[in-house]
Write a protein that holds these residues in place. Structure first.
Motif, PDB file in Angstrom:
ATOM      1  N   LEU A 233       0.834  -1.207   0.000  1.00  0.00           N
ATOM      2  CA  LEU A 233       0.000   0.000   0.000  1.00  0.00           C
ATOM      3  C   LEU A 233       0.866   1.253   0.000  1.00  0.00           C
ATOM      4  CD1 LEU A 233      -2.823  -0.996   2.511  1.00  0.00           C
ATOM      5  CD2 LEU A 233      -3.048  -0.633   0.053  1.00  0.00           C
ATOM      6  N   LEU A 234       1.929   1.231   0.813  1.00  0.00           N
ATOM      7  CA  LEU A 234       2.857   2.366   0.857  1.00  0.00           C
ATOM      8  C   LEU A 234       3.531   2.561  -0.496  1.00  0.00           C
ATOM      9  CD1 LEU A 234       4.296   4.531   2.587  1.00  0.00           C
ATOM     10  CD2 LEU A 234       6.004   2.776   3.127  1.00  0.00           C
ATOM     11  N   ARG A 235       3.908   1.448  -1.139  1.00  0.00           N
ATOM     12  CA  ARG A 235       4.540   1.513  -2.458  1.00  0.00           C
ATOM     13  C   ARG A 235       3.605   2.165  -3.471  1.00  0.00           C
ATOM     14  NH1 ARG A 235       3.898  -2.783  -6.152  1.00  0.00           N
ATOM     15  NH2 ARG A 235       4.893  -2.200  -8.070  1.00  0.00           N
ATOM     16  N   ASP A 236       2.328   1.749  -3.485  1.00  0.00           N
ATOM     17  CA  ASP A 236       1.365   2.344  -4.409  1.00  0.00           C
ATOM     18  C   ASP A 236       1.194   3.840  -4.144  1.00  0.00           C
ATOM     19  OD1 ASP A 236       1.011  -0.101  -5.606  1.00  0.00           O
ATOM     20  OD2 ASP A 236      -0.861  -0.555  -4.524  1.00  0.00           O
ATOM     21  N   GLU A 237       1.149   4.210  -2.866  1.00  0.00           N
ATOM     22  CA  GLU A 237       1.021   5.621  -2.494  1.00  0.00           C
ATOM     23  C   GLU A 237       2.231   6.425  -2.964  1.00  0.00           C
ATOM     24  OE1 GLU A 237       1.266   7.950   1.680  1.00  0.00           O
ATOM     25  OE2 GLU A 237      -0.150   6.269   1.610  1.00  0.00           O
ATOM     26  N   ARG A 238       3.420   5.878  -2.742  1.00  0.00           N
ATOM     27  CA  ARG A 238       4.655   6.567  -3.155  1.00  0.00           C
ATOM     28  C   ARG A 238       4.757   6.681  -4.668  1.00  0.00           C
ATOM     29  NH1 ARG A 238       4.658   8.014   1.566  1.00  0.00           N
ATOM     30  NH2 ARG A 238       6.330   7.591   3.020  1.00  0.00           N
ATOM     31  N   LEU A 239       4.314   5.648  -5.402  1.00  0.00           N
ATOM     32  CA  LEU A 239       4.309   5.722  -6.869  1.00  0.00           C
ATOM     33  C   LEU A 239       3.379   6.833  -7.347  1.00  0.00           C
ATOM     34  CD1 LEU A 239       4.303   1.999  -8.045  1.00  0.00           C
ATOM     35  CD2 LEU A 239       5.966   3.749  -8.661  1.00  0.00           C
ATOM     36  N   HIS A 240       2.217   6.925  -6.718  1.00  0.00           N
ATOM     37  CA  HIS A 240       1.264   7.979  -7.056  1.00  0.00           C
ATOM     38  C   HIS A 240       1.869   9.359  -6.782  1.00  0.00           C
ATOM     39  CE1 HIS A 240      -2.692   9.693  -7.709  1.00  0.00           C
ATOM     40  NE2 HIS A 240      -2.538  10.389  -6.603  1.00  0.00           N
ATOM     41  N   GLU A 241       2.505   9.500  -5.626  1.00  0.00           N
ATOM     42  CA  GLU A 241       3.140  10.778  -5.276  1.00  0.00           C
ATOM     43  C   GLU A 241       4.275  11.122  -6.237  1.00  0.00           C
ATOM     44  OE1 GLU A 241       4.380  10.392  -1.237  1.00  0.00           O
ATOM     45  OE2 GLU A 241       2.337  10.495  -0.454  1.00  0.00           O
ATOM     46  N   LEU A 242       5.032  10.116  -6.654  1.00  0.00           N
ATOM     47  CA  LEU A 242       6.132  10.354  -7.589  1.00  0.00           C
ATOM     48  C   LEU A 242       5.608  10.867  -8.924  1.00  0.00           C
ATOM     49  CD1 LEU A 242       9.168  10.155  -8.236  1.00  0.00           C
ATOM     50  CD2 LEU A 242       8.750   7.783  -8.934  1.00  0.00           C
ATOM     51  N   GLY A 243       4.492  10.295  -9.357  1.00  0.00           N
ATOM     52  CA  GLY A 243       3.880  10.774 -10.599  1.00  0.00           C
ATOM     53  C   GLY A 243       3.427  12.221 -10.468  1.00  0.00           C
ATOM     54  N   GLY A 244       2.802  12.559  -9.351  1.00  0.00           N
ATOM     55  CA  GLY A 244       2.364  13.941  -9.129  1.00  0.00           C
ATOM     56  C   GLY A 244       3.535  14.901  -9.028  1.00  0.00           C
ATOM     57  N   LEU A 245       4.589  14.472  -8.351  1.00  0.00           N
ATOM     58  CA  LEU A 245       5.792  15.294  -8.216  1.00  0.00           C
ATOM     59  C   LEU A 245       6.414  15.571  -9.581  1.00  0.00           C
ATOM     60  CD1 LEU A 245       8.041  16.543  -6.365  1.00  0.00           C
ATOM     61  CD2 LEU A 245       9.129  14.297  -6.495  1.00  0.00           C
ATOM     62  N   THR A 246       6.498  14.518 -10.393  1.00  0.00           N
ATOM     63  CA  THR A 246       7.077  14.676 -11.727  1.00  0.00           C
ATOM     64  C   THR A 246       6.242  15.615 -12.572  1.00  0.00           C
ATOM     65  OG1 THR A 246       7.931  12.426 -11.543  1.00  0.00           O
ATOM     66  CG2 THR A 246       7.914  13.402 -13.732  1.00  0.00           C
ATOM     67  N   LEU A 247       4.929  15.497 -12.491  1.00  0.00           N
ATOM     68  CA  LEU A 247       4.038  16.380 -13.250  1.00  0.00           C
ATOM     69  C   LEU A 247       4.211  17.835 -12.818  1.00  0.00           C
ATOM     70  CD1 LEU A 247       1.753  16.729 -15.300  1.00  0.00           C
ATOM     71  CD2 LEU A 247       0.148  16.319 -13.424  1.00  0.00           C
ATOM     72  N   GLU A 248       4.286  18.073 -11.497  1.00  0.00           N
ATOM     73  CA  GLU A 248       4.472  19.441 -11.004  1.00  0.00           C
ATOM     74  C   GLU A 248       5.816  20.022 -11.443  1.00  0.00           C
ATOM     75  OE1 GLU A 248       2.544  21.807  -9.471  1.00  0.00           O
ATOM     76  OE2 GLU A 248       1.014  20.355 -10.060  1.00  0.00           O
ATOM     77  N   MET A 249       6.855  19.212 -11.417  1.00  0.00           N
ATOM     78  CA  MET A 249       8.167  19.703 -11.867  1.00  0.00           C
ATOM     79  C   MET A 249       8.120  20.047 -13.350  1.00  0.00           C
ATOM     80  SD  MET A 249      11.094  17.618  -9.759  1.00  0.00           S
ATOM     81  CE  MET A 249      10.554  15.967 -10.116  1.00  0.00           C
ATOM     82  N   TYR A 250       7.397  19.255 -14.127  1.00  0.00           N
ATOM     83  CA  TYR A 250       7.250  19.528 -15.554  1.00  0.00           C
ATOM     84  C   TYR A 250       6.465  20.822 -15.781  1.00  0.00           C
ATOM     85  CZ  TYR A 250       5.700  19.052 -20.379  1.00  0.00           C
ATOM     86  OH  TYR A 250       5.443  19.288 -21.697  1.00  0.00           O
ATOM     87  N   ARG A 251       5.376  20.983 -15.038  1.00  0.00           N
ATOM     88  CA  ARG A 251       4.551  22.187 -15.180  1.00  0.00           C
ATOM     89  C   ARG A 251       5.338  23.451 -14.847  1.00  0.00           C
ATOM     90  NH1 ARG A 251      -1.013  20.359 -12.234  1.00  0.00           N
ATOM     91  NH2 ARG A 251      -1.877  19.206 -13.985  1.00  0.00           N
ATOM     92  N   ARG A 252       6.153  23.386 -13.820  1.00  0.00           N
ATOM     93  CA  ARG A 252       6.917  24.555 -13.379  1.00  0.00           C
ATOM     94  C   ARG A 252       8.248  24.702 -14.102  1.00  0.00           C
ATOM     95  NH1 ARG A 252       5.204  25.744  -7.497  1.00  0.00           N
ATOM     96  NH2 ARG A 252       3.311  24.512  -7.366  1.00  0.00           N
ATOM     97  N   ASP A 253       8.560  23.733 -14.956  1.00  0.00           N
ATOM     98  CA  ASP A 253       9.813  23.725 -15.722  1.00  0.00           C
ATOM     99  C   ASP A 253      11.020  23.811 -14.797  1.00  0.00           C
ATOM    100  OD1 ASP A 253      11.195  23.446 -18.087  1.00  0.00           O
ATOM    101  OD2 ASP A 253      11.334  25.605 -18.424  1.00  0.00           O
ATOM    102  N   ARG A 254      10.940  23.099 -13.675  1.00  0.00           N
ATOM    103  CA  ARG A 254      12.037  23.055 -12.694  1.00  0.00           C
ATOM    104  C   ARG A 254      12.239  21.602 -12.273  1.00  0.00           C
ATOM    105  NH1 ARG A 254      11.120  26.507  -7.850  1.00  0.00           N
ATOM    106  NH2 ARG A 254      13.349  26.210  -7.585  1.00  0.00           N
ATOM    107  N   PHE A 255      12.985  20.862 -13.064  1.00  0.00           N
ATOM    108  CA  PHE A 255      13.212  19.445 -12.785  1.00  0.00           C
ATOM    109  C   PHE A 255      14.349  19.302 -11.788  1.00  0.00           C
ATOM    110  CE2 PHE A 255      14.889  15.193 -13.634  1.00  0.00           C
ATOM    111  CZ  PHE A 255      13.729  14.457 -13.517  1.00  0.00           C
ATOM    112  N   ASP A 256      14.090  18.591 -10.699  1.00  0.00           N
ATOM    113  CA  ASP A 256      15.090  18.337  -9.657  1.00  0.00           C
ATOM    114  C   ASP A 256      15.413  16.840  -9.653  1.00  0.00           C
ATOM    115  OD1 ASP A 256      16.733  18.238  -7.470  1.00  0.00           O
ATOM    116  OD2 ASP A 256      15.248  19.000  -6.048  1.00  0.00           O
ATOM    117  N   GLU A 257      16.485  16.490 -10.343  1.00  0.00           N
ATOM    118  CA  GLU A 257      16.858  15.088 -10.499  1.00  0.00           C
ATOM    119  C   GLU A 257      17.140  14.413  -9.158  1.00  0.00           C
ATOM    120  OE1 GLU A 257      20.296  12.387 -12.646  1.00  0.00           O
ATOM    121  OE2 GLU A 257      20.033  14.473 -13.253  1.00  0.00           O
ATOM    122  N   SER A 258      17.770  15.117  -8.240  1.00  0.00           N
ATOM    123  CA  SER A 258      18.114  14.508  -6.954  1.00  0.00           C
ATOM    124  C   SER A 258      16.866  14.110  -6.170  1.00  0.00           C
ATOM    125  CB  SER A 258      18.980  15.455  -6.126  1.00  0.00           C
ATOM    126  OG  SER A 258      18.275  16.636  -5.810  1.00  0.00           O
TER     127      SER A 258
END
Length: 118
Positions: free
Chosen positions: A25-50
């Motif tokens: 369940l935690l893994r699924d939650e973290r995967l969902h959060e990672l997708g949202g984080l990636t989308l927000e970084m794309y929207r703001r054009d500020r990708f933080d690889e670390s």
């Protein structure tokens, strides 16, 4: 000296299954959060690889623990029969992994060789 020679008690199977469910369940939650984080970084054009690497490392650690629990639940006999739960080097294989996390060996080639030998 006798304190160090005793093995710790093995956890009960029900406790391991409960922990595994919670980890998945935690893994699924973290995967969902990672997708949202990636989308927000794309929207703001500020990708933080670390930050992405940190979150992915956390996911890999969760999957590694879930794999350890699977190995404990399956027992040594089941691991030898299945062959896909551990690499030839002895390291546990992550769910859906194509390469061993320890030695880097390709697991796809090994699975093909096992299928041909049967």
């Amino acid at each position: 000296m006798a304190l160090f020679s005793r093995k710790p008690a093995a956890p009960a199977a029900r406790d391991l299954r409960r922990e595994r469910r919670a980890l998945l369940l935690l893994r699924d939650e973290r995967l969902h959060e990672l997708g949202g984080l990636t989308l927000e970084m794309y929207r703001r054009d500020r990708f933080d690889e670390s930050l992405v690497v940190e979150r992915c490392a956390e996911l890999v650690a969760i999957e590694a623990r879930a794999s350890e629990i699977d190995a404990l639940l399956a027992g040594a006999r089941g691991l030898r029969r299945r062959g896909a739960a551990i690499c030839a080097c002895g390291a546990p294989v992550l769910i859906g992994a194509r390469f061993c996390p320890s030695c880097g060996r390709s697991l796809i080639e090994e699975q093909g060789a096992e299928a041909e030998s049967r």
